[in-house]
Enzyme design. Structure first.
Site, PDB file in Angstrom:
ATOM      1  N   ASP A  43       0.846  -1.161  -0.038  1.00 41.13           N
ATOM      2  CA  ASP A  43      -0.053   0.231  -0.028  1.00 41.13           C
ATOM      3  C   ASP A  43       0.755   1.213  -0.209  1.00 41.13           C
ATOM      4  O   ASP A  43       0.501   2.498  -0.298  1.00 41.13           O
ATOM      5  CB  ASP A  43      -0.820  -0.065   1.077  1.00 41.13           C
ATOM      6  CG  ASP A  43      -0.462  -0.088   2.542  1.00 41.13           C
ATOM      7  OD1 ASP A  43       0.829  -0.303   2.659  1.00 41.13           O
ATOM      8  OD2 ASP A  43      -1.126  -0.271   3.500  1.00 41.13           O
ATOM      9  N   ASP A  82      -0.974  -6.191  -0.054  1.00 42.36           N
ATOM     10  CA  ASP A  82      -1.440  -5.444   1.087  1.00 42.36           C
ATOM     11  C   ASP A  82      -2.912  -5.480   1.021  1.00 42.36           C
ATOM     12  O   ASP A  82      -3.535  -4.805   0.230  1.00 42.36           O
ATOM     13  CB  ASP A  82      -0.761  -4.194   1.101  1.00 42.36           C
ATOM     14  CG  ASP A  82       0.488  -4.032   1.941  1.00 42.36           C
ATOM     15  OD1 ASP A  82       0.843  -5.246   2.806  1.00 42.36           O
ATOM     16  OD2 ASP A  82       1.362  -3.206   1.906  1.00 42.36           O
ATOM     17  N   LYS A 111      -1.346  -9.219   2.543  1.00 39.86           N
ATOM     18  CA  LYS A 111      -0.631  -9.208   3.706  1.00 39.86           C
ATOM     19  C   LYS A 111      -1.316  -8.135   4.618  1.00 39.86           C
ATOM     20  O   LYS A 111      -1.887  -7.100   4.307  1.00 39.86           O
ATOM     21  CB  LYS A 111       0.881  -8.365   3.459  1.00 39.86           C
ATOM     22  CG  LYS A 111       1.590  -7.847   4.460  1.00 39.86           C
ATOM     23  CD  LYS A 111       3.088  -7.629   4.192  1.00 39.86           C
ATOM     24  CE  LYS A 111       3.262  -6.015   3.613  1.00 39.86           C
ATOM     25  NZ  LYS A 111       2.825  -5.158   4.232  1.00 39.86           N
ATOM     26  N   GLU A 180       9.191  -4.410  10.380  1.00 38.35           N
ATOM     27  CA  GLU A 180       9.270  -3.069   9.774  1.00 38.35           C
ATOM     28  C   GLU A 180      10.148  -2.372  10.882  1.00 38.35           C
ATOM     29  O   GLU A 180       9.519  -2.059  11.964  1.00 38.35           O
ATOM     30  CB  GLU A 180       8.364  -2.528   9.180  1.00 38.35           C
ATOM     31  CG  GLU A 180       8.566  -1.137   8.537  1.00 38.35           C
ATOM     32  CD  GLU A 180       7.797  -0.391   7.632  1.00 38.35           C
ATOM     33  OE1 GLU A 180       6.691  -1.430   7.355  1.00 38.35           O
ATOM     34  OE2 GLU A 180       7.978   0.524   7.181  1.00 38.35           O
TER      35      GLU A 180
HETATM   36  O1  KIV Z   1       3.693  -1.096   1.575  1.00 39.29           O
HETATM   37  C1  KIV Z   1       4.827  -1.417   1.540  1.00 39.29           C
HETATM   38  O2  KIV Z   1       5.623  -1.168   0.736  1.00 39.29           O
HETATM   39  C2  KIV Z   1       5.086  -2.402   2.658  1.00 39.29           C
HETATM   40  C3  KIV Z   1       6.496  -2.680   3.046  1.00 39.29           C
HETATM   41  C4  KIV Z   1       7.090  -1.580   3.668  1.00 39.29           C
HETATM   42  C5  KIV Z   1       6.908  -3.885   3.732  1.00 39.29           C
HETATM   43  O3  KIV Z   1       4.304  -2.902   3.637  1.00 39.29           O
END
Ligand code: KIV
Length: 277
Positions: A43, A82, A111, A180
């Site tokens: 995201d 995401d 995710k 993270e």
């Molecule tokens: O959205 C994203 O790029 C992420 C990474 C920072 C793991 O969730």
């Protein structure tokens, strides 16, 4: 053949897992060609592709749009998408429905940010057959609302809490966990405490894999330059240079030249001129 969950989990302890974000067809194709195992439709696309200040405004429609494009570009990589803010927090049925939408758009897994508080949600998505990657440590969707960008697990209690969150996500059926901005020592402990792979971003070298935002790797995004992101190119400057040259060539008449033009057959042109005259 795209990588399966089993391909990814079996890499723990033997080979590092490489993950990079992608939001469009061309970038997905190039990163896949480079041999990356997981393309993450993050995201973060809301920031680097759409210009939001953070990931909170990102919608399911936008994530599905990015995911479809990435799905069309990949050949061998797994695609993880995401779940954006408020696409899974309201209820388990909301979470299942939206995870399903992302899979229909081309994702192999989803995710979700969060730990113990979303364990039942993770379980219910996994139970219907959709693989889940967890995401703990700094959680951009919510931590930004509370305290802003901050390194996580700097105290014993915070570290214990994070270890517990990781174990709970594993129990809930997650196949991997993104960590993270977690202190490198605590990332190592978490990685050794669970049997599923950890994917670090700003969390040191001892995770089972690493993920970076592709715009950081290529030096495209200038607004935020995280300390943990290694910039392998500085494409932003090169793009401005190239586009300036294009502009100058158009203005001066240097472009397009004969090389970049198409011609009509001479005799046909003659006939055309006569007819017009
Ligand atoms: O959205 C994203 O790029 C992420 C990474 C920072 C793991 O969730």
């Amino acid at each position: 053949m795209p990588k399966s969950v089993r391909d990814i989990t079996s890499m723990k302890g033997s080979k590092k897992i490489t993950v990079i974000t992608a939001y469009d067809y061309t970038t997905a194709q190039l990163c896949d060609k480079a041999g990356i195992e997981i393309l993450l439709v993050g995201d973060s696309g809301g920031m680097v592709m759409l210009g939001y200040d953070n990931t909170i405004p990102v919608t399911m429609e936008q994530m599905c749009f990015f995911t479809e494009a990435v799905g069309r570009g990949r050949q061998n990589a797994m695609v993880v998408a995401d779940m954006p803010f408020m696409s899974y927090q309201a209820s388990k049925s909301q979470a299942i429905e939206n995870a399903g939408r992302l899979v229909k758009a081309g994702a192999d897994a989803v995710k979700l940010e969060g730990g113990i508080e979303i364990k039942d949600t993770v379980r219910s998505i996994v139970d219907i057959g959709i693989p889940v990657m967890g995401h703990i440590g700094f959680q951009p969707q919510t931590t930004t609302l509370q305290e802003g960008y901050k390194v996580q697990a700097k105290t014993k209690d915070a570290a214990l809490n994070l270890i517990q969150n990781a174990r709970t996500l594993e129990e809930a059926g997650a196949f991997s966990i993104a960590l993270e901005m977690v202190t490198r020592e605590v990332s190592k402990i978490i990685t050794e405490s669970i049997s599923i792979p950890t994917i670090g971003i700003g969390s040191g070298p001892d995770c089972d894999g690493q993920v970076l935002v592709v715009h950081d790797v290529l030096g495209l995004y200038e607004k935020i330059k995280p300390k943990f992101a290694k910039r392998y190119l500085e494409l932003a400057g090169d793009i401005v240079k190239a586009v300036t040259s294009y502009k100058n060539d158009v203005v001066s008449g240097k472009f397009p030249s004969q090389e970049h033009s198409f011609s009509i057959d001479k005799a046909e042109l003659e006939r055309l001129r006569k007819e017009i005259a």
